[in-house]
Design an enzyme around this catalytic site. Structure first.
Site, PDB file in Angstrom:
ATOM      1  N   ASN A 167      -4.183  12.718   0.528  1.00 43.50           N
ATOM      2  CA  ASN A 167      -5.574  13.090   0.295  1.00 43.50           C
ATOM      3  C   ASN A 167      -5.974  14.321   1.101  1.00 43.50           C
ATOM      4  O   ASN A 167      -6.664  15.232   0.601  1.00 43.50           O
ATOM      5  CB  ASN A 167      -6.509  11.926   0.650  1.00 43.50           C
ATOM      6  N   GLU A 219      -5.972   2.267  -0.795  1.00 42.01           N
ATOM      7  CA  GLU A 219      -4.633   2.411  -1.354  1.00 42.01           C
ATOM      8  C   GLU A 219      -3.856   1.100  -1.275  1.00 42.01           C
ATOM      9  O   GLU A 219      -2.635   1.091  -1.453  1.00 42.01           O
ATOM     10  CB  GLU A 219      -3.865   3.510  -0.608  1.00 42.01           C
ATOM     11  N   ASP A 273       0.844  -1.192   0.000  1.00 42.93           N
ATOM     12  CA  ASP A 273       0.000   0.000   0.000  1.00 42.93           C
ATOM     13  C   ASP A 273       0.880   1.243   0.000  1.00 42.93           C
ATOM     14  O   ASP A 273       2.104   1.176   0.197  1.00 42.93           O
ATOM     15  CB  ASP A 273      -0.994   0.000   1.153  1.00 42.93           C
ATOM     16  N   ASP A 295      -6.104  10.252  -6.363  1.00 39.51           N
ATOM     17  CA  ASP A 295      -6.490   9.350  -7.456  1.00 39.51           C
ATOM     18  C   ASP A 295      -5.398   9.259  -8.500  1.00 39.51           C
ATOM     19  O   ASP A 295      -5.113   8.174  -9.037  1.00 39.51           O
ATOM     20  CB  ASP A 295      -7.783   9.842  -8.098  1.00 39.51           C
TER      21      ASP A 295
END
Length: 452
Positions: free
Chosen positions: A341, A376, A333, A350
């Site tokens: 974010n 993620e 991840d 994104d």
């Protein structure tokens, strides 16, 4: 009868075809059965009755030699008791006769015992069993003759008349018993041959009857199909025309009629046109199904496979691993993805995920499966790969991500947990082990690979 005339042509043809095929099947099965039966009976004749006849013929020759020996002793008279060489030759003759006769009788007994024991005898079974008893009786006569011959040879001249008469009487009994045995074998062989001949005649007769019946049914079926076909062919073509018009609604409903060599040629042309239309419709449907399948197994944001595809592939690989294959897993991840974010917005987050997927794909093989299993979090299934190779690949992936420098994309790193299949693993266990290694990598400072 009237019900039969009113049923559909398909049912009539099917019924007649079934009857025809049933006759043909009966012919084939009956022919195979009778052929095997005749073969078995001929095998019985060749393996049992003929060898028995040969044995008895040899026994006749032995009996002839024995008669000559007995006659020679009778002609010798007193010389038999005074000449040691004549006596020795007679003793040798009696011994050879007894040994050879015993051998022939044992051979006949063995032939019958083998045939009766393995079920080779199927014709005149009781007669063969009686023949076995007759041979045993002849064996008893032979042993009685041997005993008398030994007694005779041990006697002196004074007892010659009494013992010799008894010996001749036993020799005649032995001859009589051998003659009866030969007659029974000859009669048995003739009976077996007659039975085989009757079986062959019956086989030919039944095959002719069944064949003629099948021919009659086949002729009637052929005529019925020819007569009924013209009544139904135009109905079929009319239905095909209706299907043409219902499918091809965008074009003129008028249909150009093809004139072929015969009705089948015309019907074939109409069917080909109809199949082409159906094929076009099916191709459109296949394209839609492919698109739906793609949507069902792909992550919309990154284009990687989704969690459903991941579970499906892991189950498949576990099944293959149980049969000797091997595979490895990588769970990874993005480090501090929530911070990206929160500080730069979800659009930037994104873009980070899309860039990560594109970067990973450049290093993976076509057979490797990349899936997005969480926000993620990603998973990679490496087929036919052991732990050392998987760990090396994971390090290459980590390094590739760490060295990325893309405008408008913040620098980011990934942590990876790597494991491979173990003999006692199931789906939950192998994924849990990779997940623990991923958390160890994050706990050790992130941007690193943990393998185990």
């Amino acid at each position: 009868m009237f019900h039969w005339l009113n049923v559909s042509m398909t049912r009539k043809i099917s019924g007649l075809s079934f009857v025809l095929l049933s006759f043909l099947f009966v012919v084939i099965v009956y022919s195979a059965y009778q052929s095997q039966r005749i073969y078995t009976e001929m095998h019985e004749v060749a393996e049992i009755d003929v060898p028995l006849s040969e044995v008895i013929s040899d026994m006749e020759m032995l009996q002839l030699k024995q008669h000559l020996l007995m006659e020679s002793i009778r002609q010798q008279g007193d010389a038999f008791f005074t000449d040691a060489s004549l006596r020795a030759n007679s003793i040798k003759g009696f011994d050879e006769f007894s040994a050879q006769l015993a051998t022939q009788l044992d051979k006949a007994t063995e032939i019958l015992r083998t045939g009766l024991g393995f079920g080779s005898v199927r014709i005149q079974l009781i007669d063969h069993q009686t023949l076995m008893q007759q041979i045993n009786l002849l064996h008893q006569h032979r042993m009685n003759f041997d005993r008398l011959a030994d007694t005779f040879l041990a006697q002196e001249k004074q007892a010659f008349a009494n013992v010799w008469a008894e010996l001749e009487q036993q020799d005649e009994a032995l001859d009589t018993q051998a003659d009866e045995l030969l007659k029974k074998i000859d009669q048995l062989t003739m009976n077996v041959s007659a039975t085989v001949e009757n079986q062959e005649r019956h086989f030919v007769t039944m095959n002719v009857i069944l064949g003629l019946s099948a021919f009659a049914i086949g002729t009637y079926l052929t005529l019925y199909i020819i007569i009924s076909f013209r009544k139904r062919i135009w109905s079929l073509r009319g239905q095909i025309d209706s299907l043409h018009r219902s499918i091809d609604v965008e074009h003129d409903n008028s249909l150009i009629r093809y004139k072929g060599l015969d009705e089948f040629d015309e019907l074939e042309t109409d069917l080909k046109a109809l199949v082409r239309q159906f094929s076009a419709e099916m191709n459109n449907r296949d394209e839609v199904e492919t698109q739906l399948l793609e949507l069902a197994t792909r992550d919309k944001l990154t284009g990687a496979f989704n969690r459903h595809k991941w579970d499906e592939q892991v189950k498949t690989e576990l099944a293959l691993a149980n049969r000797g294959h091997h595979f490895s897993l990588i769970l990874l991840d993005v480090d501090h993805f929530k911070k990206i974010n929160d500080t730069q917005g979800h659009d930037v987050g994104d873009n980070v995920l899309r860039l990560l997927v594109n970067t990973l794909r450049k290093r993976l093989r076509e057979t490797d499966i990349l899936c997005r299993v969480g926000g993620e979090e990603f998973a990679i299934l490496l087929k036919d790969t052991h732990l050392a190779e998987a760990a090396m690949l994971a390090e290459q992936l980590r390094h590739s991500v760490e060295t990325l420098k893309i405008a408008d994309i913040p620098h980011f790193t990934i942590s990876l947990g790597v494991t491979d299949y173990q003999d006692t693993d199931d789906q939950a266990r192998v994924i849990k082990r990779a997940d623990i290694l991923l958390y160890e990598a994050k706990g050790a400072g992130r941007n690193r690979v943990m393998a185990g």
